[in-house]
Structure formats: C-alpha cells, structure tokens
Design an enzyme around this catalytic site. Sequence first.
Site: not given
Length: 187
Positions: A88, A157
């Site tokens: 992430h 993302e």
Amino acid sequence: MIFAANFKTNHTRSSTRRYLDIFDQRIAAKKREDRVYLFPPATALDHYQGDFTLGAQNAYPVKNGAFTGEIGVEQLEEFAIRTILIGHSERRELLGESQEKVAEKFTFFKAEGFEIIYCIGEPLEVRQAGDEAVHAYLLAQFEGIDTTYEKLIVAYEPIWAIGTGRSATTEEIASTHQALRKIVQCP
C-alpha cells in the site's frame, strides 16, 4: 467486480460491528460473482460474519516471534484471515517500506498460501511527467513479485487522487490498465 474497504486507522471492534450491520443490508443486492473485502485495523479484527472476506491491512512476514508492534501469521490464523494487503502506498511513502521489503512480504505470504491484494500507485509528480513515466514507475513496483501467482489481485490506486479532489480521468485509467495488462493477467 471487486470491492475493498480499507479502514486504515479508523474503527474499533464495536464500531466495525455497527458498520457491518448497515453494510450487510447494502451488499445483499450485490451480484453473486462480485467479491467484497474488508480490511479493519489490527485492533478491530474479530470473528465477523457476512458475505465478505476479512483481510489484514499488514502483517510481518513471520509465523510469530520477537517483533514488537507487529502481527504474524499466528495472530491472523486466530481470526481465519488468509487475505492481506501488500505494498500500500502509505506503507511505502509514510513508513518507508522499500520494494525489497514489499517483495519479501509478498514471497512469504505467497508461500503461506494467502490471497494477496497487491497495491500499486504513483505520486502526482510522476503522473504529471506523462504516461511513459507512470508506466515505468508502476512496473518497477512489480520487481520481485510473482505476477503469475493464482491468488494475486492488483489494486491500482493513484496516490495523487487520495484526498486531493482530483480524480483520474477515464483516459488515464485506460492507459494505465493497458500498460499493466502487458505484464499482469490477474484481476
């Protein structure tokens, strides 16, 4: 479709239960083939029931051991968790996880048979440099990652779209997905 909710450092066990009471009503209408994932913080992990997969936002690549502040596979097993987020952007950017460390985690959790939601993304300055820079930046995030792993899901993302008010255009998304499809065939 794949839907994933990363709670980050929000929610407790009790607020997660309240969230799930409402959430269960809303996902009742989902298509049978849709997959839904929830990633509460480690302190809010519990034995939740529902039509979703419970996952871990992070874990240290060990079964157990002397790693202060970390959780290992033994703690995840207590909640039957077999899905994890790896790579992430916040862990990379804010906590300094290198690609080498990300690849080490990937290799460990792959060997443990986990479903891995592998996160990639680029900062605004890379996006502003153009598609070629974006593609090179994203592809570098696959160094040391087995893109043929059957339990791999890639989550793209754009870091620059988080909380900035700027959203990715359809063209930006299509171009990025096209570049990714050249090396990754997973969802």
